[in-house]
Design a protein around this motif. Structure first.
Motif, short mmCIF file in Angstrom:
data_model
loop_
_atom_site.label_atom_id
_atom_site.label_comp_id
_atom_site.label_asym_id
_atom_site.label_seq_id
_atom_site.Cartn_x
_atom_site.Cartn_y
_atom_site.Cartn_z
N GLN A 53 20.39 23.88 -12.56
CA GLN A 53 19.36 24.69 -11.90
C GLN A 53 18.00 24.00 -11.95
N HIS A 54 17.67 23.43 -13.11
CA HIS A 54 16.39 22.72 -13.24
C HIS A 54 16.35 21.49 -12.33
N MET A 55 17.47 20.77 -12.22
CA MET A 55 17.51 19.58 -11.37
C MET A 55 17.32 19.95 -9.91
N ARG A 56 17.99 21.00 -9.47
CA ARG A 56 17.83 21.44 -8.08
C ARG A 56 16.39 21.84 -7.80
N LYS A 57 15.78 22.53 -8.76
CA LYS A 57 14.40 22.96 -8.59
C LYS A 57 13.46 21.76 -8.53
N ALA A 58 13.67 20.79 -9.43
CA ALA A 58 12.81 19.60 -9.46
C ALA A 58 12.90 18.82 -8.16
N LEU A 59 14.11 18.60 -7.68
CA LEU A 59 14.29 17.84 -6.45
C LEU A 59 13.71 18.58 -5.25
N ARG A 60 13.84 19.90 -5.25
CA ARG A 60 13.28 20.68 -4.15
C ARG A 60 11.76 20.55 -4.11
N ILE A 61 11.13 20.61 -5.28
CA ILE A 61 9.67 20.49 -5.35
C ILE A 61 9.21 19.09 -4.93
N LEU A 62 9.92 18.07 -5.43
CA LEU A 62 9.52 16.69 -5.12
C LEU A 62 9.73 16.35 -3.66
N ARG A 63 10.84 16.80 -3.10
CA ARG A 63 11.11 16.51 -1.70
C ARG A 63 10.08 17.15 -0.78
N ALA A 64 9.57 18.30 -1.19
CA ALA A 64 8.57 18.99 -0.37
C ALA A 64 7.27 18.20 -0.28
N SER A 65 7.09 17.23 -1.18
CA SER A 65 5.86 16.45 -1.19
C SER A 65 5.90 15.27 -0.23
N PHE A 66 7.08 15.02 0.36
CA PHE A 66 7.23 13.88 1.25
C PHE A 66 7.59 14.38 2.64
N ASN A 67 6.82 13.95 3.63
CA ASN A 67 6.94 14.56 4.96
C ASN A 67 7.71 13.72 5.97
N ASP A 68 8.40 12.65 5.51
CA ASP A 68 9.23 11.91 6.46
C ASP A 68 10.45 11.36 5.74
N GLU A 69 11.50 11.08 6.50
CA GLU A 69 12.78 10.69 5.93
C GLU A 69 12.72 9.37 5.19
N GLN A 100 4.63 15.14 -13.12
CA GLN A 100 3.83 15.72 -14.19
C GLN A 100 3.49 17.19 -13.93
N GLN A 101 3.51 17.59 -12.66
CA GLN A 101 3.19 18.97 -12.30
C GLN A 101 4.39 19.90 -12.36
N LEU A 102 5.58 19.35 -12.58
CA LEU A 102 6.77 20.19 -12.69
C LEU A 102 6.66 21.10 -13.91
N PRO A 103 7.28 22.28 -13.88
CA PRO A 103 7.32 23.13 -15.07
C PRO A 103 7.88 22.35 -16.26
N ASP A 104 7.43 22.68 -17.45
CA ASP A 104 7.72 21.88 -18.64
C ASP A 104 9.20 21.57 -18.83
N GLN A 105 10.04 22.59 -18.89
CA GLN A 105 11.47 22.37 -19.12
C GLN A 105 12.12 21.66 -17.94
N CYS A 106 11.66 21.99 -16.76
CA CYS A 106 12.16 21.35 -15.55
C CYS A 106 11.86 19.85 -15.57
N LEU A 149 0.82 -1.19 0.00
CA LEU A 149 0.00 0.00 0.00
C LEU A 149 0.86 1.25 0.00
N GLU A 150 1.88 1.28 0.85
CA GLU A 150 2.75 2.44 0.93
C GLU A 150 3.49 2.67 -0.38
N LEU A 151 4.02 1.61 -0.96
CA LEU A 151 4.77 1.74 -2.21
C LEU A 151 3.87 2.26 -3.32
N LYS A 152 2.66 1.74 -3.40
CA LYS A 152 1.72 2.17 -4.43
C LYS A 152 1.38 3.65 -4.27
N GLU A 153 1.17 4.07 -3.02
CA GLU A 153 0.85 5.47 -2.76
C GLU A 153 2.02 6.38 -3.13
N LEU A 154 3.24 5.96 -2.79
CA LEU A 154 4.41 6.76 -3.10
C LEU A 154 4.62 6.88 -4.61
#
Length: 208
Positions: A177-193, A141-147, A127-132
Motif C-alpha cells: 500500500q505504501h509503495m503504491r501511494k509513493a509511486l502515485r505521488i511521484l508520478r504525479a510530479s512528472f507531466n510527460d512520458e 523527502q515530502q512523502l509521508p514518513d512511513q511511506c 540540464l534535464e537530468l539535473k532538474e529531474l
C-alpha cells in the motif's frame, strides 16, 4: 637436451570446466580458458540484454563490451570472483546506461524540436537530468514518513516487500500500500512520458 628456461612457467592443462577453475587457468596464462568462459556465457547475456533493449545489435555490442572489460581487468580480478554474478551485474549496468542514453537523446531531440535553449551553458541532456534528479529528491523527502521509509528500502536498498515488512515490523500488504501511494505521488510530479521513464531509471540507480 632441451634447455629449461627458468623464466617460463608451464601452463597446466584445464582439468575442470567450472567458472572458478577456468578463471584460475586464465590467470595462469591459458587463453583457451577465456574462450570457454566467453562461449559459456555470451549467448545467455545477449538474450538478457535483448529482453531489456529489444535491439539485438545493441545487445551484442553491450555484451562484447562486458567481455572486453573483463579481459582488461584480469590482473585485478580476485580468483574468488563469481564470474556469473560479475558478468550479470556488468551487463545490467550497461543495459541501464543504454536506456539512459536513449532517453536523454530523446529528451534532447524534443528540446531541439521546441527550439528550447538553456540560459546556462549546460547541455540540454545534462540540464534535464539535473532538474529531474532535484525534483525527485524533493518529492521523496515530502512523502509521508512511513511511506518514504518503505519506498527507500525498496528502491534504494533493493529489498523485497517481505524484507521491508520484516525490517519495519509491518505486514507485506501494508508495504504494498505504501509503495503504491509513493509511486502515485511521484508520478504525479512528472507531466510527460519520457520524464516518467527516466524517473523509473533514476529510482533504481540514484542514492539519497
Amino acid at each position: 637436451m632441451t634447455r629449461f628456461d627458468e623464466n617460463s612457467i608451464p601452463i597446466e592443462p584445464i582439468t575442470e570446466n567450472t567458472d572458478s577453475a577456468l578463471l584460475r587457468s586464465w590467470k595462469n596464462g591459458d587463453e583457451k580458458a577465456f574462450d570457454m568462459i566467453y562461449t559459456r556465457h555470451f549467448i545467455r547475456l545477449v538474450n538478457l540484454a535483448y529482453k531489456k533493449t529489444g535491439n539485438m545489435e545493441a545487445s551484442q555490442e553491450l555484451v562484447q563490451d562486458v567481455f572486453l572489460s573483463l579481459y582488461r581487468q584480469l590482473s585485478r580480478l580476485p580468483e574468488q570472483t563469481v564470474l556469473e554474478n560479475y558478468l550479470f551485474i556488468a551487463t545490467r549496468n550497461r543495459i541501464y546506461n543504454y536506456h539512459r542514453h536513449q532517453l536523454l537523446q530523446l529528451k534532447k531531440e524534443a528540446l531541439l524540436r521546441d527550439n528550447y535553449t538553456p540560459s546556462s551553458g549546460a547541455s540540454p541532456d545534462r540540464l534535464e537530468l539535473k532538474e529531474l534528479e532535484s525534483l525527485l529528491r524533493d518529492k521523496i523527502q515530502q512523502l509521508p514518513d512511513q511511506c518514504r521509509k518503505v519506498f527507500l528500502l525498496s528502491r534504494e536498498e533493493q529489498l523485497s516487500n517481505k524484507e521491508v515488512a520484516e525490517r519495519l515490523h509491518i505486514s507485506v500488504n501494508t508495504v504494498e500500500q505504501h509503495m503504491r501511494k509513493a509511486l502515485r505521488i511521484l508520478r504525479a510530479s512528472f507531466n510527460d512520458e519520457l520524464s516518467l521513464m527516466l524517473l523509473l531509471l533514476l529510482l533504481k540507480h540514484s542514492s539519497f
